[in-house]
Design a protein around this motif. Structure first.
Motif, PDB file in Angstrom:
ATOM      1  N   ILE A   1       0.834  -1.202   0.000  1.00  0.00           N
ATOM      2  CA  ILE A   1       0.000   0.000   0.000  1.00  0.00           C
ATOM      3  C   ILE A   1       0.867   1.251   0.000  1.00  0.00           C
ATOM      4  O   ILE A   1       0.614   2.208  -0.736  1.00  0.00           O
ATOM      5  N   HIS A   2       1.912   1.250   0.822  1.00  0.00           N
ATOM      6  CA  HIS A   2       2.800   2.416   0.891  1.00  0.00           C
ATOM      7  C   HIS A   2       3.483   2.668  -0.446  1.00  0.00           C
ATOM      8  O   HIS A   2       3.567   3.821  -0.904  1.00  0.00           O
ATOM      9  N   SER A   3       3.966   1.624  -1.094  1.00  0.00           N
ATOM     10  CA  SER A   3       4.635   1.802  -2.389  1.00  0.00           C
ATOM     11  C   SER A   3       3.661   2.277  -3.456  1.00  0.00           C
ATOM     12  O   SER A   3       4.015   3.097  -4.316  1.00  0.00           O
ATOM     13  N   SER A   4       2.415   1.797  -3.411  1.00  0.00           N
ATOM     14  CA  SER A   4       1.412   2.219  -4.394  1.00  0.00           C
ATOM     15  C   SER A   4       1.130   3.704  -4.285  1.00  0.00           C
ATOM     16  O   SER A   4       1.088   4.425  -5.290  1.00  0.00           O
ATOM     17  N   TYR A   5       0.971   4.180  -3.056  1.00  0.00           N
ATOM     18  CA  TYR A   5       0.671   5.598  -2.866  1.00  0.00           C
ATOM     19  C   TYR A   5       1.909   6.472  -3.075  1.00  0.00           C
ATOM     20  O   TYR A   5       1.787   7.648  -3.427  1.00  0.00           O
ATOM     21  N   THR A   6       3.104   5.920  -2.861  1.00  0.00           N
ATOM     22  CA  THR A   6       4.318   6.665  -3.186  1.00  0.00           C
ATOM     23  C   THR A   6       4.409   6.901  -4.687  1.00  0.00           C
ATOM     24  O   THR A   6       4.713   8.009  -5.146  1.00  0.00           O
TER      25      THR A   6
ATOM     26  N   ARG B   1       0.927  14.133  -8.219  1.00  0.00           N
ATOM     27  CA  ARG B   1       1.297  15.352  -7.504  1.00  0.00           C
ATOM     28  C   ARG B   1       0.095  16.007  -6.823  1.00  0.00           C
ATOM     29  O   ARG B   1      -0.035  15.971  -5.613  1.00  0.00           O
ATOM     30  N   LYS B   2      -0.810  16.627  -7.594  1.00  0.00           N
ATOM     31  CA  LYS B   2      -1.978  17.274  -7.020  1.00  0.00           C
ATOM     32  C   LYS B   2      -3.107  16.260  -6.854  1.00  0.00           C
ATOM     33  O   LYS B   2      -3.376  15.478  -7.754  1.00  0.00           O
ATOM     34  N   HIS B   3      -3.750  16.270  -5.689  1.00  0.00           N
ATOM     35  CA  HIS B   3      -4.851  15.340  -5.371  1.00  0.00           C
ATOM     36  C   HIS B   3      -4.384  13.884  -5.520  1.00  0.00           C
ATOM     37  O   HIS B   3      -5.147  13.015  -5.959  1.00  0.00           O
ATOM     38  N   ALA B   4      -3.139  13.625  -5.167  1.00  0.00           N
ATOM     39  CA  ALA B   4      -2.550  12.304  -5.396  1.00  0.00           C
ATOM     40  C   ALA B   4      -3.264  11.212  -4.617  1.00  0.00           C
ATOM     41  O   ALA B   4      -3.469  10.104  -5.135  1.00  0.00           O
ATOM     42  N   TRP B   5      -3.678  11.508  -3.371  1.00  0.00           N
ATOM     43  CA  TRP B   5      -4.307  10.474  -2.551  1.00  0.00           C
ATOM     44  C   TRP B   5      -5.635  10.038  -3.160  1.00  0.00           C
ATOM     45  O   TRP B   5      -5.916   8.839  -3.248  1.00  0.00           O
ATOM     46  N   VAL B   6      -6.436  10.996  -3.604  1.00  0.00           N
ATOM     47  CA  VAL B   6      -7.737  10.674  -4.192  1.00  0.00           C
ATOM     48  C   VAL B   6      -7.560   9.929  -5.519  1.00  0.00           C
ATOM     49  O   VAL B   6      -8.199   8.893  -5.758  1.00  0.00           O
ATOM     50  N   LEU B   7      -6.695  10.435  -6.380  1.00  0.00           N
ATOM     51  CA  LEU B   7      -6.512   9.829  -7.697  1.00  0.00           C
ATOM     52  C   LEU B   7      -5.907   8.423  -7.589  1.00  0.00           C
ATOM     53  O   LEU B   7      -6.304   7.515  -8.320  1.00  0.00           O
ATOM     54  N   THR B   8      -4.951   8.252  -6.684  1.00  0.00           N
ATOM     55  CA  THR B   8      -4.357   6.920  -6.495  1.00  0.00           C
ATOM     56  C   THR B   8      -5.391   5.938  -5.963  1.00  0.00           C
ATOM     57  O   THR B   8      -5.442   4.777  -6.399  1.00  0.00           O
TER      58      THR B   8
ATOM     59  N   MET C   1      -8.945   1.293  -6.938  1.00  0.00           N
ATOM     60  CA  MET C   1     -10.304   0.746  -7.002  1.00  0.00           C
ATOM     61  C   MET C   1     -10.631   0.257  -8.410  1.00  0.00           C
ATOM     62  O   MET C   1     -11.203  -0.825  -8.591  1.00  0.00           O
ATOM     63  N   ALA C   2     -10.243   1.047  -9.420  1.00  0.00           N
ATOM     64  CA  ALA C   2     -10.502   0.652 -10.808  1.00  0.00           C
ATOM     65  C   ALA C   2      -9.733  -0.619 -11.161  1.00  0.00           C
ATOM     66  O   ALA C   2     -10.272  -1.519 -11.811  1.00  0.00           O
ATOM     67  N   TRP C   3      -8.477  -0.703 -10.714  1.00  0.00           N
ATOM     68  CA  TRP C   3      -7.680  -1.904 -10.996  1.00  0.00           C
ATOM     69  C   TRP C   3      -8.286  -3.138 -10.323  1.00  0.00           C
ATOM     70  O   TRP C   3      -8.322  -4.231 -10.920  1.00  0.00           O
ATOM     71  N   SER C   4      -8.777  -2.981  -9.100  1.00  0.00           N
ATOM     72  CA  SER C   4      -9.402  -4.116  -8.412  1.00  0.00           C
ATOM     73  C   SER C   4     -10.650  -4.579  -9.159  1.00  0.00           C
ATOM     74  O   SER C   4     -10.883  -5.788  -9.315  1.00  0.00           O
ATOM     75  N   MET C   5     -11.439  -3.628  -9.650  1.00  0.00           N
ATOM     76  CA  MET C   5     -12.638  -3.990 -10.403  1.00  0.00           C
ATOM     77  C   MET C   5     -12.284  -4.717 -11.691  1.00  0.00           C
ATOM     78  O   MET C   5     -12.899  -5.739 -12.043  1.00  0.00           O
ATOM     79  N   VAL C   6     -11.271  -4.217 -12.400  1.00  0.00           N
ATOM     80  CA  VAL C   6     -10.848  -4.863 -13.649  1.00  0.00           C
ATOM     81  C   VAL C   6     -10.318  -6.262 -13.375  1.00  0.00           C
ATOM     82  O   VAL C   6     -10.624  -7.211 -14.109  1.00  0.00           O
ATOM     83  N   ARG C   7      -9.548  -6.403 -12.305  1.00  0.00           N
ATOM     84  CA  ARG C   7      -8.983  -7.715 -11.974  1.00  0.00           C
ATOM     85  C   ARG C   7     -10.074  -8.727 -11.673  1.00  0.00           C
ATOM     86  O   ARG C   7     -10.024  -9.873 -12.152  1.00  0.00           O
ATOM     87  N   PHE C   8     -11.080  -8.324 -10.879  1.00  0.00           N
ATOM     88  CA  PHE C   8     -12.169  -9.246 -10.562  1.00  0.00           C
ATOM     89  C   PHE C   8     -13.027  -9.547 -11.793  1.00  0.00           C
ATOM     90  O   PHE C   8     -13.552 -10.659 -11.939  1.00  0.00           O
ATOM     91  N   MET C   9     -13.171  -8.578 -12.690  1.00  0.00           N
ATOM     92  CA  MET C   9     -13.904  -8.819 -13.929  1.00  0.00           C
ATOM     93  C   MET C   9     -13.194  -9.851 -14.794  1.00  0.00           C
ATOM     94  O   MET C   9     -13.818 -10.748 -15.367  1.00  0.00           O
ATOM     95  N   ILE C  10     -11.856  -9.726 -14.865  1.00  0.00           N
ATOM     96  CA  ILE C  10     -11.075 -10.691 -15.652  1.00  0.00           C
ATOM     97  C   ILE C  10     -11.187 -12.077 -15.045  1.00  0.00           C
ATOM     98  O   ILE C  10     -11.357 -13.080 -15.760  1.00  0.00           O
ATOM     99  N   MET C  11     -11.100 -12.160 -13.715  1.00  0.00           N
ATOM    100  CA  MET C  11     -11.239 -13.458 -13.045  1.00  0.00           C
ATOM    101  C   MET C  11     -12.617 -14.047 -13.292  1.00  0.00           C
ATOM    102  O   MET C  11     -12.769 -15.268 -13.483  1.00  0.00           O
TER     103      MET C  11
END
Length: 286
Positions: free
Chosen positions: A198-203, A210-217, A222-232
Motif C-alpha cells: 500500500i505504501h509503495s502504491s501511494y508513493t 502530484r496534485k490530489h494524489a491520494w484521491v486519484l491513487t 479501485m478501478a484496478w481491483s474492479m478490472v482484476r475481478f472482472m477478468i477473473m
C-alpha cells in the motif's frame, strides 16, 4: 545541483535538516488541524456521556471509542502521507527551489519520501497530544472527571504490532474461516507485506499525480481491483480455490509478487522524480 544517483550520508543529513527548517511551519499547522479535529470529536462524545462519566465503565467505553477513531485517522494517514511525495513541488517556483539544492537525485528523493511519511506520522502524534490536553480540560470542566486516551491508544498499537502473530493464532484456534490452511507466522508476514504494498502504491501515485494524489491513487486502485475481478470472472477463476491447492506455493507466490511489485513501484516513483529534476534543469537553463 548534483546530477547523479550517488548517496552521501553527510550531504543527506544536511539536506534533511534544511528541509525541516523550510517546512516545519507546514507540519505544525497539520498537527494543529488534526489535534483540533480529534479534540472536537472527543468533546462531543464527552458531552453526550456527561451524565455517566463519573463511572469507570463509561470512561472505559469512551476511551475505547476515541481510540478507535484515532486508529481510523491513522489508517487513513498512512497512505495519505506516502502520496505527499511531491507535495512541496506543486508550483514551478517550489520545484525550482527544491531541485536546485546541492544534493543528488537519490538524496532528494529519500528526503522527500522519509519526510512525507515520518513527517505526517509525527504530526499525528503531536495532534493526539493536543487532543488529549483539550479533552482532559473539557472533561474536567463538564464532569469533574477525566480519562487519558493516548497511553491506551499507543500501548495498544505497540502490543498489536509486536504480537500480531499471537492475535492471528488466537483467531485460527477460535475457528475463524480462512481461504487456506496457513500458520499464524505466515499470515503475519502477509499483513506486513500488504502494508508495504500500500505504501509503495501511494508513493508512486504521489510522484505521478502530484496534485490530489491520494484521491486519484485511491480511484486507480479501485478501478484496478474492479478490472482484476472482472477478468477473473470472465475466466471463471476462483482465487480461493486456487490458493487452497498448495499452501506453500501460495505463500511463496504472494511474498514474491508483493516484493517485486513494491520494488517496481518505488523505482517507478524515483524515475518520475528524476524526470522532474530534468524538467527543472531545462527551465533553469533557459
Amino acid at each position: 545541483m548534483i546530477m547523479n544517483d550517488n548517496f552521501k550520508l553527510s550531504r543527506f543529513v544536511m539536506l534533511s535538516k534544511q528541509h525541516v527548517a523550510n517546512t516545519w511551519t507546514y507540519y505544525v499547522k497539520q498537527a494543529m488541524v488534526m489535534g483540533l479535529g480529534m479534540a472536537l470529536v472527543a468533546c462531543i462524545i464527552i458531552w453526550n456521556m456527561r451524565h455517566g462519566f463519573d463511572t469507570e465503565g463509561v470512561r472505559t467505553e469512551y476511551v475505547s471509542m476515541i481510540s478507535g477513531i484515532m486508529g481510523l485517522v491513522l489508517l487513513v494517514l498512512l497512505p495519505l502521507s506516502a502520496s505527499m511525495l511531491m507535495n512541496n513541488m506543486k508550483t514551478k517556483q517550489e520545484r525550482i527551489s527544491f531541485m536546485v539544492l546541492p544534493a543528488s537525485n537519490l538524496e532528494k528523493f529519500l528526503v522527500r519520501m522519509l519526510h512525507s511519511s515520518i513527517g505526517y506520522l509525527t504530526c499525528f502524534v503531536a495532534g493526539t497530544v493536543i487532543a488529549e490536553l483539550i479533552q482532559v480540560v473539557f472533561a474536567f470542566m463538564v464532569t469533574q472527571h477525566c480519562a487519558l486516551i493516548t497511553p491506551h491508544f499507543y500501548l495498544g498499537i505497540m502490543s498489536d504490532m509486536v504480537s500480531i502473530k499471537d492475535h492471528i493464532a488466537v483467531a485460527l484456534n477460535s475457528g475463524a474461516k480462512m481461504p487456506f490452511e496457513a500458520s499464524a507466522a505466515k499470515l503475519a508476514v502477509m499483513c506486513y507485506l500488504a502494508f508495504v504494498m500500500i505504501h509503495s502504491s501511494y508513493t508512486l501515485g504521489g510522484a505521478l499525480f502530484r496534485k490530489h494524489a491520494w484521491v486519484l491513487t485511491s480511484l486507480c486502485l479501485m478501478a484496478w481491483s474492479m478490472v482484476r475481478f472482472m477478468i477473473m470472472g470472465m475466466l471463471s477463476v476462483n482465487p480461493m480455490e486456487l490458493f487452497s491447492v498448495n499452501q506453500d506455493w501460495m505463500f511463496t507466490g504472494y511474498v514474491a509478487y508483493n516484493i517485486v511489485l513494491a520494488g517496481a513501484f518505488y523505482v517507478g516513483a524515483y524515475i518520475i522524480f528524476k524526470r522532474a529534476q530534468g524538467i527543472n534543469n531545462s527551465i533553469v537553463n533557459l
